[in-house]
Scaffold this motif. Structure first.
Motif, short mmCIF file in Angstrom:
data_model
loop_
_atom_site.label_atom_id
_atom_site.label_comp_id
_atom_site.label_asym_id
_atom_site.label_seq_id
_atom_site.Cartn_x
_atom_site.Cartn_y
_atom_site.Cartn_z
N THR A 1 5.98 -9.01 7.90
CA THR A 1 6.13 -7.60 8.21
C THR A 1 6.21 -7.47 9.74
N GLY B 1 9.97 -1.88 9.16
CA GLY B 1 10.51 -2.76 10.22
C GLY B 1 11.33 -1.98 11.23
N VAL C 1 4.68 -11.61 -2.56
CA VAL C 1 5.85 -10.83 -2.98
C VAL C 1 6.92 -10.97 -1.92
P1 IMP Z 1 8.18 -4.76 5.10
O1 IMP Z 1 6.76 -4.66 5.56
O2 IMP Z 1 8.55 -3.69 4.13
O3 IMP Z 1 9.15 -4.88 6.23
O4 IMP Z 1 8.32 -6.13 4.27
C1 IMP Z 1 8.24 -7.40 4.89
C2 IMP Z 1 7.54 -8.41 4.00
O5 IMP Z 1 6.16 -8.03 3.87
C3 IMP Z 1 8.08 -8.46 2.57
O6 IMP Z 1 7.99 -9.80 2.11
C4 IMP Z 1 7.12 -7.59 1.80
O7 IMP Z 1 7.07 -7.93 0.42
C5 IMP Z 1 5.82 -7.90 2.49
N1 IMP Z 1 4.83 -6.82 2.39
C6 IMP Z 1 4.78 -5.67 3.09
N2 IMP Z 1 3.72 -4.94 2.75
C7 IMP Z 1 3.04 -5.65 1.83
C8 IMP Z 1 1.82 -5.43 1.12
O8 IMP Z 1 1.11 -4.44 1.29
N3 IMP Z 1 1.47 -6.42 0.24
C9 IMP Z 1 2.20 -7.55 0.07
N4 IMP Z 1 3.34 -7.79 0.72
C10 IMP Z 1 3.75 -6.86 1.60
#
Ligand code: IMP
Length: 427
Positions: free
Chosen positions: A237, A133, A271
């Motif tokens: 995301t 992010g 998740v």
């Molecule tokens: P970030 O992408 O790390 O900022 O996470 C933001 C949201 O996206 C959170 O709820 C994460 O669990 C979800 N997320 C990010 N990448 C994945 C993935 O590859 N699979 C499932 N959830 C994801």
């Protein structure tokens, strides 16, 4: 038109990696266009399990892999993954991997900011803490570093100063230690000679591929419900996960993208935080988690589990441009006495057939469930629709009817060919 875009149609973890791997056998090039090492793509090839985060899934089969400009690339994570692949006998060389010059870099300071932001949020988002992010924030804030900057040490140092000035002001203001520049700069300069040989003009590769009739698979990461525009904001995301994101995140005309294959489990998982109307809190949810092995590939986090939400899936297909479905993990439902689909929502006493935009409304939704008989016996490894128990076939037909998009394939086990193919993948 012989390209396919693979898009997660739920909240991620639908099994896109194995679908891309299956397609990759018939394709020439596999392209990543969004996300970074927050993704986790698992492939099982000849009994060996490969866990990829940044590398396009085709590398396991020696197909040319491209990492587009829309990807947030952590150079440390990339090199570690290349080394892990080498230890498994897969050599990732510049002949099989090219990275767009303009891809955004994810830096250690982004990981630190990701963690600090999560700590300070009254309601944490449940990010993967990979710095994705904050790296995208820097990109749209026009202070980000890009892969091509690794070739210019002096400019790199200057740009890093500008970036740190921004982040350290916030860190100091919130009573935290500023992030030091020199170790990060030195590490980047040390990694640059290993990264730079992979750097090239991905858009040009795709242009050549198009004019020479090559088959390209665009490998989406995350999913529609995590899309920064179309997901359950702010529990999303920071990238464009949909088919349109493949055009802007790789450098190709939208009209050249070809088919858009949405991948969905026959149940649902999520998740991290955020609304999940068809979630099962009790023993049934636990059973789905255990049977489906629903734990994060890279983070190990247990996934929330529930019934398939066909309202969410229908809407996701429309906004993401999905015109074929791949349904995964049918065998996980083997042995359930009954199975349910969410086919509508109740919002404040009224039935609706769309996902409302506000988080508050999404949190108030109640699922309208439709029950289906379960089946006796196993669908594990079934490769023909006619060999399915009638109840399993009925479930697939019902999903197709509710969503209004044809089912092109159904997977029935972790091996690459454990699948029922109903429509050929390339046009
Ligand atoms: P970030 O992408 O790390 O900022 O996470 C933001 C949201 O996206 C959170 O709820 C994460 O669990 C979800 N997320 C990010 N990448 C994945 C993935 O590859 N699979 C499932 N959830 C994801």
């Amino acid at each position: 038109m012989s390209n396919v875009v693979v898009v997660g149609a739920q909240w991620g973890d639908e099994g896109k990696g194995r679908i891309v791997d299956w397609l990759a056998e018939k394709a020439d090039i596999v392209v990543r266009y969004n996300g970074g090492h927050n993704a986790g793509h698992t492939l099982v090839v000849d009994g060996r399990t490969y866990k990829l985060a940044l590398l396009p899934s085709g590398v396991v089969r020696g197909k040319l892999g491209l990492i587009g400009n829309g990807v947030a690339l952590d150079p440390e994570a990339l090199l570690a993954e290349i080394d892990r692949m080498a230890a498994m006998g897969i050599r990732v060389t510049p002949e099989v991997l090219q990275i767009a010059e303009t891809a955004t870099l994810v830096l250690p300071v982004h990981r630190a900011i990701d963690a600090a932001q999560e700590r300070m949020r009254a309601k944490p988002l449940g990010t993967t803490l990979r710095g994705i992010g904050p790296a995208y924030e820097d990109k749209v804030g026009r202070r980000g570093l890009r892969v091509c900057d690794l070739a210019e040490p002096e400019l790199l140092a200057q740009k890093l100063d500008v970036l740190l000035e921004h982040h350290n002001a916030w860190l100091r203001g919130s009573g935290q230690e500023p992030f030091p520049r020199d170790p990060m700069l030195n590490d980047l300069l040390a990694m640059a000679p290993r990264i730079l040989p992979f750097v090239g003009r991905v858009w040009e590769q795709l242009d050549h591929a198009h004019s020479s009739g090559k088959r390209v698979v665009f490998e989406g990461s995350q999913a529609v419900m995590l899309d920064v525009d179309w997901g359950s904001y702010p529990y999303v995301t920071s990238s464009s996960t949909i088919a349109a994101g493949a055009a802007s995140g790789a450098g190709i005309a939208p009209s050249h993208l070809g088919r858009v294959l949405g991948v969905s489990k026959v149940y649902a998982t999520r998740v991290g935080e955020g609304p999940f109307t068809s979630e099962l809190d009790g023993a049934l949810g636990d059973e789905l988690r255990e049977r489906g092995g629903e734990y994060g590939v890279n983070t190990g986090r247990p996934r929330r589990c529930g019934w398939l939400d066909t309202v969410q899936l229908r809407q996701s297909c429309k906004v993401a441009g999905i015109n074929q479905l791949a349904l995964t993990k049918l065998d996980v439902l083997d042995g359930f006495e009954s199975v349910q689909l969410c086919v509508g929502y109740m919002l404040d006493g009224a039935r609706i057939d769309y996902m409302p935009s506000t988080n508050a409304e999404q949190q108030r939704l109640q699922p309208v469930l439709r029950r289906f008989d379960g089946w006796v016996g196993s669908t594990r490894g079934v490769r023909s629709y006619g060999d399915l128990p009638p109840q399993a076939a009925a479930l697939i037909d019902a999903i197709q009817n509710e969503v209004g998009v044809p089912v092109a394939m159904v997977t029935t086990g972790p091996e690459r060919d454990d699948a029922i193919v109903l429509q050929p993948p390339f046009a």
